[in-house]
Design an enzyme around this catalytic site. Structure first.
Site, short mmCIF file in Angstrom:
data_model
loop_
_atom_site.label_atom_id
_atom_site.label_comp_id
_atom_site.label_asym_id
_atom_site.label_seq_id
_atom_site.Cartn_x
_atom_site.Cartn_y
_atom_site.Cartn_z
N GLY A 18 0.84 -1.39 0.05
CA GLY A 18 0.00 0.25 -0.17
C GLY A 18 0.79 1.22 0.03
NE ARG A 41 1.49 -2.93 10.34
CZ ARG A 41 2.53 -1.98 11.13
NH1 ARG A 41 2.94 -2.33 12.47
NH2 ARG A 41 3.48 -1.26 10.78
NE ARG A 64 3.83 -6.83 14.24
CZ ARG A 64 3.62 -5.71 14.59
NH1 ARG A 64 4.95 -5.26 15.40
NH2 ARG A 64 2.67 -4.83 14.35
CG PHE A 93 13.00 1.95 15.16
CD1 PHE A 93 14.15 1.99 15.96
CD2 PHE A 93 12.09 1.00 15.13
CE1 PHE A 93 13.87 1.12 17.10
CE2 PHE A 93 11.86 0.16 16.32
CZ PHE A 93 12.92 -0.01 17.00
CB SER A 101 12.65 -2.31 25.19
OG SER A 101 11.88 -2.25 24.08
CE1 TYR A 143 19.71 -3.63 7.29
CE2 TYR A 143 20.18 -1.53 6.54
CZ TYR A 143 19.25 -2.21 7.22
OH TYR A 143 18.18 -1.58 7.64
N GLY A 185 19.73 0.09 -2.66
CA GLY A 185 20.58 1.11 -1.98
C GLY A 185 19.25 2.14 -1.36
N PRO A 186 19.58 3.52 -1.49
CG PRO A 186 20.77 5.48 -1.64
CD PRO A 186 21.03 4.04 -1.76
#
Ligand code: HXC
Ligand code: NAP
Length: 276
Positions: A18, A41, A64, A93, A101, A143, A185-186
């Site tokens: 989307g 989602r 998930r 992120f 966490s 990466y 890449g970007p």
């Protein structure tokens, strides 16, 4: 660059179709004749995308959730079996890794590693049972093999998706299911840039720190994806194709950086045996 019917007769699911690169790939698949299915989602985002694309089957699904994935695949198969899957949905992120966490680690691994596995295995099981030919293409990153600071759960998960691609290419290839990957890449998208560009002035650096000194255009990625989803790539299996303007190689070569630091006079002095 392709025949207009390159993907005619192919029913393709793009996860995260989307927005961003998923939307751009879906647009190109539709132009080339594919029947498009997209999931994500946010159902309102999917419906808006389907309107913009002029037609696509949409499924609100959090990949998930393995049960939700199975229910979605059952619903999709009711309308007809898929011929292709693009594993594009992702979460990411930047953060200092020691501050993450457990929920933050799981948020990324859950989407990229577990979600991708649930969708791929669900499709694969159906294809193998029916003896049906099909192809899977997963969007990873460079990466996945170089690693990268500050996006560690993403790097771990993308490495896992690449390992899945290479492993299943062997396990399923002989039964008609090919798996490949693309490492972009970007390619600026709102979803990635709002999470990965720490300061506005760093966007330019992220986009131009490659030998071609520009970001990728979505159509360039969408054309590569179309080729990999088509029968013309029929002998490609277990491969990862990088499309990054040479970005990761520039970072890898011992002396690559000196080109940006040397003047003509410096080079002339080196040629004459001086120190510049
Ligand atoms: C530290 C963070 C954080 C951040 C979230 N968390 N963002 N921790 N820094 N910037 C933590 C939260 O505090 C929480 O932990 C846990 O992560 C889960 O957060 P939620 O917001 O509840 O998660 P959720 O709603 O499930 O969202 C998942 C998400 C989000 C991954 C965090 O960003 C998302 O929905 N992303 C989808 C789209 C996306 O990421 N697109 C970019 C893909 S680009 P606690 O413990 O506090 O509860 C990409 C490009 C790669 O992959 C290569 C580029 C060149
Ligand atoms: P994006 O627009 O944020 O795309 C991510 C998509 O995944 C969204 O549509 C999102 O929709 C969906 N998604 C996230 N979590 C999901 C979940 N749990 N279940 C189902 N769908 C989910 O970012 P993008 O830049 O286009 O990224 C697309 C792909 O390219 C990703 O695999 C990314 O890692 C890869 N990539 C991007 C770049 C780049 O420069 N942009 C570079 C290398 C690799 P919902 O939020 O509605 O669920």
């Amino acid at each position: 660059m392709f025949q207009a019917d390159l993907l005619a007769g192919k029913r393709i699911l793009v996860t995260g179709g989307g927005t961003g690169l998923g939307l751009s790939m879906g647009r190109r698949f539709r132009e080339l004749g594919a029947e498009l299915v997209i999931c994500g989602r946010r159902t309102e985002v999917l419906e808006e995308a389907a309107r913009e694309l002029g037609g696509a089957e949409t499924h609100g699904c959090d990949i998930r959730d393995a049960g939700a994935v199975e229910a979605m695949l059952d619903a999709i198969w009711e309308g007809g079996p898929l011929d292709g899957l693009v594993n594009n949905a992702a979460g990411n992120f930047i953060a200092r890794t020691e501050t993450l966490s457990p929920r933050a680690v799981d948020a990324v691994l859950g989407i990229v590693l577990h979600g991708t596995a649930y969708v791929t295995l669900g499709c694969g099981r159906r294809w193998l049972e029916a003896g049906r030919k099909a192809t899977v293409m997963s969007i990873v990153t460079t990466y996945a093999w170089t690693g990268s600071a500050y996006v560690v759960p993403s790097a771990m998960a993308k490495a896992g998706v690449l390992a899945m691609t290479r492993s299943l290419a062997v396990e399923w290839g002989g039964r008609g299911v090919r798996l490949n990957a693309i490492a972009p890449g970007p390619f600026p998208t709102p979803g990635a840039w709002e999470r990965l560009v720490p300061k506005p002035e760093m966007a330019d650096m992220i986009e131009k720190r490659n030998p071609l000194a520009r970001a990728g255009e979505h159509i360039e990625l969408a054309n590569l994806a179309s080729y990999l989803m088509s029968d013309f790539s029929g002998y490609m299996n277990g491969e990862v194709v990088t499309i990054d303007g040479g970005e990761w190689l520039k970072g890898a070569g011992e002396f690559n950086f000196i080109g940006d630091m040397m003047s003509d006079e410096d080079w002339e002095a080196m040629r004459k045996g001086g120190k510049g």
